[in-house]
Write an enzyme that holds these catalytic residues in place. Structure first.
Site, mmCIF file in Angstrom:
data_model
loop_
_atom_site.group_PDB
_atom_site.id
_atom_site.type_symbol
_atom_site.label_atom_id
_atom_site.label_comp_id
_atom_site.label_asym_id
_atom_site.label_seq_id
_atom_site.Cartn_x
_atom_site.Cartn_y
_atom_site.Cartn_z
ATOM 1 N N HIS A 179 16.509 -82.598 -64.888
ATOM 2 C CA HIS A 179 15.641 -82.351 -63.730
ATOM 3 C C HIS A 179 15.135 -80.926 -63.613
ATOM 4 C CE1 HIS A 179 16.308 -86.223 -61.611
ATOM 5 N NE2 HIS A 179 17.485 -86.175 -62.218
ATOM 6 N N LYS A 183 8.502 -71.808 -56.826
ATOM 7 C CA LYS A 183 7.668 -72.700 -56.009
ATOM 8 C C LYS A 183 6.574 -71.918 -55.270
ATOM 9 C CE LYS A 183 11.508 -75.982 -55.273
ATOM 10 N NZ LYS A 183 11.043 -77.288 -55.792
ATOM 11 N N ARG A 228 12.409 -76.766 -50.967
ATOM 12 C CA ARG A 228 13.346 -75.663 -51.049
ATOM 13 C C ARG A 228 12.590 -74.354 -51.293
ATOM 14 N NH1 ARG A 228 18.955 -76.844 -51.235
ATOM 15 N NH2 ARG A 228 19.156 -74.607 -51.510
#
Ligand code: 26V
Length: 822
Positions: free
Chosen positions: A366, A563, A558
């Site tokens: 992942h 990100k 998150r």
């Protein structure tokens, strides 16, 4: 939803289920469980009575499903995961049992408020984020598709910490979700299993201390939760293990006088499932986490082996009856543990044991972040699991001698693929162990699977090319569309019928409606209603007022540098600067929502939260922004908050540095709820744009290839010096404009973006982000054109149902087929 049920869900036999019967059950539970008069019951007691009524209604079918599996003895699949981010169950179970209309009528009869009751249920937050929520969506799909499946996980007493914001900073509080008895779980003490360790351990100052040579025994008590497939025909189980001390084990120590030792042993045992580890993706090496991982694996394997043995006597058929999916490397100790069982308990020879182990196990990766790849120091194995270590050494020796045979003289390769990493402290590479010890390794989106093979574990992919495959993630359209967004669900059903609920590809039939002005109006009205609902909820819950006629622009996930919440924040600073300097003329009013938790030890992520909150405060206090720009940081992001916010969103931000977000799954939820995506070519967003047509997406920024080509020579200062808006934004932050009473507080953020090289290339993508943003706002002004693209997005989201993902796992990896009970 338009699915009408006047009859009972299947399996309720002859019993006629109507609103009256439901009322009767509800009152019965209030009286017998809580011993209160229905009129005087608290909301929480009503929730419990409702949940117990629903549990009663599904119990018969739950038993029948399990009995059917026992009789049929099909190949079963076990989804093994350290995390299941389930959220609430009451409304989900009611919807999947198709009891909606009945429940609504029953509650109306009693004059009760459904929402208030549903709100009493705490989220089961037994996961960090994407990986845990994916596991929960998979359980829903497996039950809906009537697969003989079971989830195995841990029953953490404390789930994901709950987040509050104090002076802009994140505060963590323990999430004591089991404080009150959970009505969904059934403890099954009679099916408890023993877990043996070669050493004991104690917790000292929050760190694990191993006492070698003092064998200990833990007890795993299973707690089962029902997983209701849509339609209520199949009800599978999620089995969560709770750690307890061994009663009988203590006796010996009492008798030898080690009274304190015995009690401490007990405390340590119960500590094992006390708390979910918050994902740092950086800080590994916490011993208790290692014990948790082994505990999950040992309990689950003992349980499923016992089930296998009760129906089969030939070990060689094990891989024809059992498929085990490892959710990331966290349960990878299953490789040596299954070997141990086959060698030491079944007394098979090495070759047969190895063949069975490999054919049974499959592994999903992942993340490509190197700092998140698990590696466990050998001393944990030596002291707690010496037999498993011996087995790992043997696997490694056989594997490496085979590699030497194929690549003679290539010692560098041997070093890279070895299961053991040598260094100051030797470690076991869990990803290598998972790949070598299983028959399948998959990534979670096409680009991710490609990068996994071509870069992260390139050498292993060359040795075992046939093991590598892709399974692009999906999400369950039941929870994320049918339940979360009843308005849009109804609008879709009106056009194409309700077949999409279990055959999500059917949403493609909405395509022609993208050119239907009447449907544009329906779509826009639905979206506005969802925005009003959300605004009202937010006002009631927090006092925060937002304008439902502004563009709702969201980034929820998150908090992590890759990100790039900071990229989003820089965009907002620039838009704000345009207002301040009067260079923005007719800017449509916008509300920027952020939500997400930072790992408690991840200081920069916490500083990003602080920055967003200060930005929000400054903008709120400036008259020039009033009614035009607003920033809201929503605390305590959770499944329940996502269910409220996503249906109300116009714009979905998916802006990770290309090559870093394995898949993303909120991207899919936004898409099926009719938001438009502004994003980079990363993870599953690439496939989403392919499905909907790139012209219906706002893609920007460097590609993964460009990111890796650029990384060597990239200089953030170039952008600082050459792009006036970037420079003005950074200068404004540096001037403490957003931190007037906290001077210098954001210096570490600026350092990361400039002095320390901007590892995630924020500044490189900022210009093209703003360009995409401009195009997006222009489109928003043309309501029909906007609705058309949004509808084409919904119509293009068919691939991203977890039903499709699970169908691929079932046929391409597990070899399992549906086993519907009559
Ligand atoms: C690492 C650790 C390290 C030790 C403490 C606990 C812990 C928990 C989780 C992790 C790894 C998390 C990996 C992860 O969540 N990956 C996400 O998986 C999603 C589902 O496949 C995917 O959509 C996201 O892109 C990916 O970041």
């Amino acid at each position: 939803m338009n699915i009408q049920t006047t009859a009972a869900p299947s399996g309720q036999g002859d019993q006629v289920l109507g609103a009256d019967r439901l009322n009767e059950l509800f009152v019965q539970h209030l009286m017998s469980d809580a011993v209160v008069e229905p009129a005087g019951a608290y909301e929480r007691q009503r929730f419990e009575a409702a949940a117990r009524s629903v549990r009663y209604l599904l119990s018969q079918r739950w038993i029948e499903t399990q009995r059917h599996y026992d009789r049929q003895n099909p190949k079963r699949v076990y989804y093994m995961s350290m995390e299941f981010l389930i959220g609430r169950s009451l409304s989900n179970n009611i919807a999947n049992l198709m009891l909606h209309p009945l429940v609504e009528r029953a509650l109306r009869d009693q004059g009760l408020d459904v929402m208030a009751m549903v709100d009493q249920e705490p989220d089961a937050g037994l996961g960090n984020g994407g990986l845990g929520r994916l596991a929960a969506c998979f359980l829903d799909s497996m039950a809906t598709m009537q697969l003989p499946a079971m989830g195995y996980g841990l029953r953490y007493e404390y789930g994901m910490f709950s987040q509050s914001i104090v002076d802009g900073w994140q505060r963590e509080r323990p999430d004591n979700w089991l404080r009150r008895q959970d009505p969904w779980e059934i403890s099954r003490r009679s099916e408890a299993v023993e877990v043996k360790l070669a050493g004991s351990f104690e917790m000292h100052n929050e760190s694990l201390q191993v006492v070698p040579n003092r064998p200990s025994v833990l007890v795993g008590v299973p707690y089962d939760r029902p997983i209701v497939g849509f339609g209520g025909r199949t009800i599978n189980s999620l089995r969560l293990w709770n750690a307890a001390a061994h009663d009988t084990f203590d006796f010996q120590e009492f008798s030898t006088g080690d009274f304190v030792g015995a009690l401490v042993g007990g405390i340590s045992a119960q500590t094992v499932t006390r708390v979910l580890y918050p994902d740092d993706s950086t800080e590994m090496g916490q011993g208790l986490r290692f014990v948790q991982e082994y505990f999950l694996v040992a309990c689950s394997l003992a349980d499923l082996v016992r089930r296998f043995r009760s129906a089969n006597d030939d070990w060689s058929t094990f891989p024809e009856k059992v498929a085990i999916q490892l959710n990331d490397t966290h349960p990878t100790l299953a490789v040596p543990e299954l070997m141990r069982i086959l060698l030491d308990e079944a007394h098979l020879g090495w070759d047969e044991a190895w063949d069975i182990t490999r054919r049974t196990l499959a592994y999903t990766n992942h993340t490509l972040l190197p700092e998140a790849l698990e590696k466990w120091p050998l001393h944990y194995f030596r002291n707690l699991l010496p037999r498993q270590l011996e087995i790992i050494y043997e696997i490694n020796q056989r594997f490496l001698s085979e590699v030497r045979r194929v690549y003679p003289g290539d010692e560098a390769r041997i070093e890279r693929v070895s299961l053991i990493e040598e260094g100051a402290e030797d470690k076991v590479r869990m990803a290598n162990l998972a790949i070598v010890g299983s028959h399948s390794t998959n990534g979670v989106a096409a680009i991710h699977s490609r990068l996994l093979r071509s870069a992260t574990v390139k050498d292993l992919a060359e040795i075992f090319p046939e093991r590598f495959n892709n399974k692009t993630n999906g999400v369950t359209p039941r929870r994320w569309l049918m339940l979360a967004n009843p308005g849009l669900a109804q609008a879709i059903t009106t056009v194409i019928g309700d077949g999409w609920v279990t055959d999500f590809g059917q949403v493609a039939r909405l395509k022609p409606s993208a050119d239907d002005r009447g449907f544009h109006q329906t779509f826009l009205a639905t979206k506005r209603e969802a925005k009003v609902d959300f605004s009202n909820w937010l006002k009631a819950a927090s006092g925060e007022v937002v304008d439902p006629d502004s563009i709702f622009d969201c980034q929820v996930k998150r908090i992590h540098e890759y990100k790039r919440q900071m990229l989003n924040a820089l965009r907002v600073v620039i838009l704000y600067n345009r207002l301040r300097t009067g260079s923005a003329t007719d800017m449509a009013p916008r509300t920027f929502f952020f939500a997400g938790k930072a790992a408690p030890a991840y200081r920069l992520a916490k500083l990003i939260i602080k920055f967003i909150n200060n930005l929000a405060g400054t903008i709120d206090g400036d008259p020039v922004a009033r009614g035009r720009l607003k920033v809201v940081f929503l605390p305590e992001y959770s499944v329940s908050l996502a269910e409220r916010l996503i249906p109300a969103s116009d714009v979905s931000n998916q802006i990770s540095t290309a090559g870093y977000e394995a898949s993303g799954t909120s991207n899919m939820k936004f898409m099926m709820n009719g938001a438009l995506t502004i994003g980079t070519r990363d993870g599953a967003t690439i496939e989403m744009a392919e499905e909907a047509g790139e012209e219906n997406f706002f893609l920007f920024g460097l590609t993964a290839q460009q990111v890796s080509d650029t990384a060597g020579w990239y200089d953030p200062y170039w952008h600082y010096h050459n792009d006036p808006e970037t420079r003005a934004a950074l200068d404004l932050i540096a001037s403490d404009y957003f931190s007037q009473n906290e001077r210098g507080v954001f210096a570490p953020l600026l350092d990361r973006l400039l002095k320390n090289g901007d590892r995630y290339l924020h500044l490189a993508d900022l210009g093209s982000y703003l360009e995409a943003d401009r195009a997006l706002c222009e489109l928003y002004a043309d309501r029909d054109a906007w609705a058309r693209k949004a509808i084409l997005n919904v119509a293009g989201s068919g691939k991203f149902s977890s039903d499709r993902t699970i169908a691929q796992y079932a046929t391409e990896i597990w070899g399992v087929t549906p086993c519907p009970a009559p």
